[in-house]
Design a protein around this motif. Sequence first.
Motif, PDB file in Angstrom:
ATOM      1  N   LEU A 384       0.821  -1.216   0.000  1.00 23.87           N
ATOM      2  CA  LEU A 384       0.000   0.000   0.000  1.00 23.87           C
ATOM      3  C   LEU A 384       0.852   1.262   0.000  1.00 23.87           C
ATOM      4  N   GLY A 385       2.141   1.092   0.373  1.00 25.37           N
ATOM      5  CA  GLY A 385       3.004   2.263   0.478  1.00 25.37           C
ATOM      6  C   GLY A 385       2.607   3.169   1.615  1.00 25.37           C
ATOM      7  N   ALA A 386       2.068   2.590   2.671  1.00 26.09           N
ATOM      8  CA  ALA A 386       1.582   3.403   3.785  1.00 26.09           C
ATOM      9  C   ALA A 386       1.920   2.726   5.105  1.00 26.09           C
ATOM     10  N   LEU A 387       1.970   3.535   6.165  1.00 29.58           N
ATOM     11  CA  LEU A 387       2.206   3.005   7.495  1.00 29.58           C
ATOM     12  C   LEU A 387       0.955   2.345   8.034  1.00 29.58           C
ATOM     13  N   THR A 388       1.137   1.261   8.774  1.00 29.27           N
ATOM     14  CA  THR A 388       0.007   0.645   9.480  1.00 29.27           C
ATOM     15  C   THR A 388      -0.194   1.364  10.804  1.00 29.27           C
ATOM     16  N   SER A 389      -1.163   0.898  11.553  1.00 33.84           N
ATOM     17  CA  SER A 389      -1.469   1.537  12.841  1.00 33.84           C
ATOM     18  C   SER A 389      -0.526   1.091  13.953  1.00 33.84           C
ATOM     19  N   VAL A 390       0.397   0.166  13.669  1.00 33.91           N
ATOM     20  CA  VAL A 390       1.291  -0.353  14.705  1.00 33.91           C
ATOM     21  C   VAL A 390       2.227   0.761  15.179  1.00 33.91           C
ATOM     22  N   ARG A 391       2.229   0.929  16.506  1.00 31.91           N
ATOM     23  CA  ARG A 391       3.117   1.932  17.102  1.00 31.91           C
ATOM     24  C   ARG A 391       3.361   1.501  18.560  1.00 31.91           C
ATOM     25  N   VAL A 392       4.363   0.668  18.741  1.00 27.50           N
ATOM     26  CA  VAL A 392       4.639   0.055  20.038  1.00 27.50           C
ATOM     27  C   VAL A 392       5.966   0.578  20.560  1.00 27.50           C
ATOM     28  N   PRO A 393       6.038   1.023  21.814  1.00 24.40           N
ATOM     29  CA  PRO A 393       7.318   1.501  22.359  1.00 24.40           C
ATOM     30  C   PRO A 393       8.390   0.421  22.267  1.00 24.40           C
ATOM     31  N   GLY A 394       9.470   0.723  21.563  1.00 21.19           N
ATOM     32  CA  GLY A 394      10.540  -0.263  21.416  1.00 21.19           C
ATOM     33  C   GLY A 394      11.547   0.154  20.362  1.00 21.19           C
ATOM     34  N   ILE A 395      12.694  -0.526  20.364  1.00 20.70           N
ATOM     35  CA  ILE A 395      13.755  -0.270  19.403  1.00 20.70           C
ATOM     36  C   ILE A 395      14.320  -1.605  18.910  1.00 20.70           C
ATOM     37  N   PHE A 396      15.134  -1.560  17.893  1.00 23.31           N
ATOM     38  CA  PHE A 396      15.789  -2.729  17.308  1.00 23.31           C
ATOM     39  C   PHE A 396      14.782  -3.813  16.888  1.00 23.31           C
ATOM     40  N   PRO A 397      13.799  -3.496  16.061  1.00 19.95           N
ATOM     41  CA  PRO A 397      12.838  -4.537  15.643  1.00 19.95           C
ATOM     42  C   PRO A 397      13.512  -5.595  14.772  1.00 19.95           C
ATOM     43  N   GLU A 398      13.081  -6.825  14.928  1.00 20.39           N
ATOM     44  CA  GLU A 398      13.635  -7.936  14.150  1.00 20.39           C
ATOM     45  C   GLU A 398      12.507  -8.911  13.838  1.00 20.39           C
ATOM     46  N   TRP A 399      12.165  -8.996  12.557  1.00 19.02           N
ATOM     47  CA  TRP A 399      11.046  -9.851  12.132  1.00 19.02           C
ATOM     48  C   TRP A 399      11.492 -11.305  12.121  1.00 19.02           C
ATOM     49  N   SER A 400      10.694 -12.168  12.712  1.00 20.75           N
ATOM     50  CA  SER A 400      11.024 -13.588  12.758  1.00 20.75           C
ATOM     51  C   SER A 400      10.961 -14.204  11.366  1.00 20.75           C
ATOM     52  N   PRO A 401      11.885 -15.128  11.032  1.00 16.40           N
ATOM     53  CA  PRO A 401      11.816 -15.830   9.744  1.00 16.40           C
ATOM     54  C   PRO A 401      10.510 -16.593   9.554  1.00 16.40           C
ATOM     55  N   ARG A 402       9.819 -16.912  10.647  1.00 14.66           N
ATOM     56  CA  ARG A 402       8.526 -17.584  10.527  1.00 14.66           C
ATOM     57  C   ARG A 402       7.420 -16.615  10.132  1.00 14.66           C
ATOM     58  N   GLY A 403       7.679 -15.322  10.326  1.00 13.96           N
ATOM     59  CA  GLY A 403       6.718 -14.308   9.923  1.00 13.96           C
ATOM     60  C   GLY A 403       5.649 -13.995  10.941  1.00 13.96           C
ATOM     61  N   ASN A 404       5.608 -14.740  12.041  1.00 11.82           N
ATOM     62  CA  ASN A 404       4.503 -14.570  12.982  1.00 11.82           C
ATOM     63  C   ASN A 404       4.790 -13.599  14.117  1.00 11.82           C
ATOM     64  N   ARG A 405       6.072 -13.250  14.352  1.00 10.27           N
ATOM     65  CA  ARG A 405       6.406 -12.390  15.475  1.00 10.27           C
ATOM     66  C   ARG A 405       7.453 -11.352  15.061  1.00 10.27           C
ATOM     67  N   ILE A 406       7.412 -10.217  15.740  1.00 16.69           N
ATOM     68  CA  ILE A 406       8.448  -9.212  15.629  1.00 16.69           C
ATOM     69  C   ILE A 406       9.067  -9.052  17.018  1.00 16.69           C
ATOM     70  N   ALA A 407      10.347  -9.321  17.119  1.00 12.13           N
ATOM     71  CA  ALA A 407      11.048  -9.135  18.389  1.00 12.13           C
ATOM     72  C   ALA A 407      11.593  -7.710  18.442  1.00 12.13           C
ATOM     73  N   TYR A 408      11.699  -7.175  19.651  1.00  6.79           N
ATOM     74  CA  TYR A 408      12.231  -5.824  19.813  1.00  6.79           C
ATOM     75  C   TYR A 408      12.675  -5.644  21.260  1.00  6.79           C
ATOM     76  N   TYR A 409      13.344  -4.529  21.505  1.00  4.78           N
ATOM     77  CA  TYR A 409      13.771  -4.226  22.873  1.00  4.78           C
ATOM     78  C   TYR A 409      12.950  -3.070  23.393  1.00  4.78           C
ATOM     79  N   ASP A 410      12.282  -3.290  24.501  1.00 10.65           N
ATOM     80  CA  ASP A 410      11.498  -2.245  25.146  1.00 10.65           C
ATOM     81  C   ASP A 410      12.454  -1.395  25.972  1.00 10.65           C
ATOM     82  N   TYR A 411      12.832  -0.266  25.416  1.00 14.41           N
ATOM     83  CA  TYR A 411      13.830   0.578  26.066  1.00 14.41           C
ATOM     84  C   TYR A 411      13.343   1.084  27.422  1.00 14.41           C
TER      85      TYR A 411
END
Length: 483
Positions: A384-411
């Motif tokens: 869509l070329g647009a941002l989704t509504s996701v906005r979660v406090p955190g840094i260093f996002p890393e998408w899982s190779p399985r596609g089901n989870r995004i890991a991140y660090y809650d600063y």
Amino acid sequence: MRVARRSLGFAALGLTAACSTTTEANPQPVERLRILANPAVTDTIEATPLQSVVVELRDNTGGPIQGAVVRFSAQLTTPPQGAPTMLVSTEAGITWDLSVSDTTDARGRAAARVRFGSIAGPGGVDFVAVGSDLAGSLSFTVAAGNAAELRLSRGDTAVVAGTLVEVAGHVFDRAGNPRPEIPTFSARSEPADAGSITPSGSMTAAGPFGNVHVSARVGTLVDSLTVGIFPHGTLVGRDDIHSSLVTIDTDGSNRRVLSPPGAFIPTDVEPAWSPDGREVAFGSELTILIASLTGEIRSLFVTPQPNILTARWPAYSPDGRWIYYSGQAIDGSGTSLYRIRPDGTAPSRLTDSVSATRPSPSPDGRSIAFQGGDATVRVLDLTLGALTSVRVPGIFPEWSPRGNRIAYYDYYGSAFRSMRADGSDIRTIRVAGSSHPMTWSPDGDLLLVQSYFVFRLVQPETGISVPIPATAGLSNLAWKPTP
């Protein structure tokens, strides 16, 4: 008159030398120095026998020698240790020394108490009549004391799956002398199939991941260690000691330097593997460099990017057709997401309304998670070329190779977490660590996070974690994908 030295015949007592005298009028030898009493010659460390060593001195006629000084001295172990094998004291003394003296009484007798030393093995006490050639010694055997400590031959460790680990245990008395007992081993594994150990200490690290908690027992004595098990893989990251980019296998083998001599490797380099595992992309301030495993280095930008001041944090698309990166605009409009072909063509800007760094594409290639300028995890829908509504406090996002989870660090919460792609189902990953980037294993089952001085592999669902010793001194690691 003739004076000769000879053995007194107390071989069983360990008397090694003494003196006797013979005369023409009295052809039978006079034993001028003899042992009248002695303690048992074998006892355990630091034992204090009740019986003293008593020696007797006589003159040439066989009469007692009164007033002679007899010195009793403990023998020492072989240098360089040179420790006392025994200790001695006067009969009225309350302290133990290396040497004491006693004066013969009217019967020609002198005495000293003995104490067995703390080092198991042969021991001895020498004695000599001061100012004469009358001397001798007693030999003792110092036996180890009761079992007091069980020590394993190795401490906590971690090995690659499939390794055979031999664990030995040794028993010691309170002074550290070895004893002959052999411990029996048992183990508790998490998960249950991670590994096992035989009663004699042969452990099989079946893996592919987990911890084997090993216990050794001798009577009431127990010692334990933990053997972590991790899968084999190849990592790329920054060598913080030499400021270089290196690849290394998880078991510490096949270490090699990828960055060219003198290249600037920033502390937040965060390299990225190509999907086929043949190349590594990494930022070097003004450009993105591509390093092949055969040693070639090239710049991603075939032509200068006129609108970009710096380019960093590259990430390949799952199909390898694009490289996403963060670029700081030269006009001061902030840091945005860009993409470019691996051959340096078709550059384009993906975001312009928000600050965006550290892109992490989804496995299906339809979305990108990234770190927003307000320290939140955002998601860009590429279709869509647009941002989704996701906005979660955190840094260093890393998408899982399985596609089901995004890991991140809650600063703000000082914790590693994961969430679904829509920002729901936030879970805390139970592992001690610090605010640094992370990387998934190729199968998406494990997450590699920086935990102070080394990285730890953690299974997010269970919290089981294993240190990777070979990662000491490294940072910003990325796991090589399985093609």
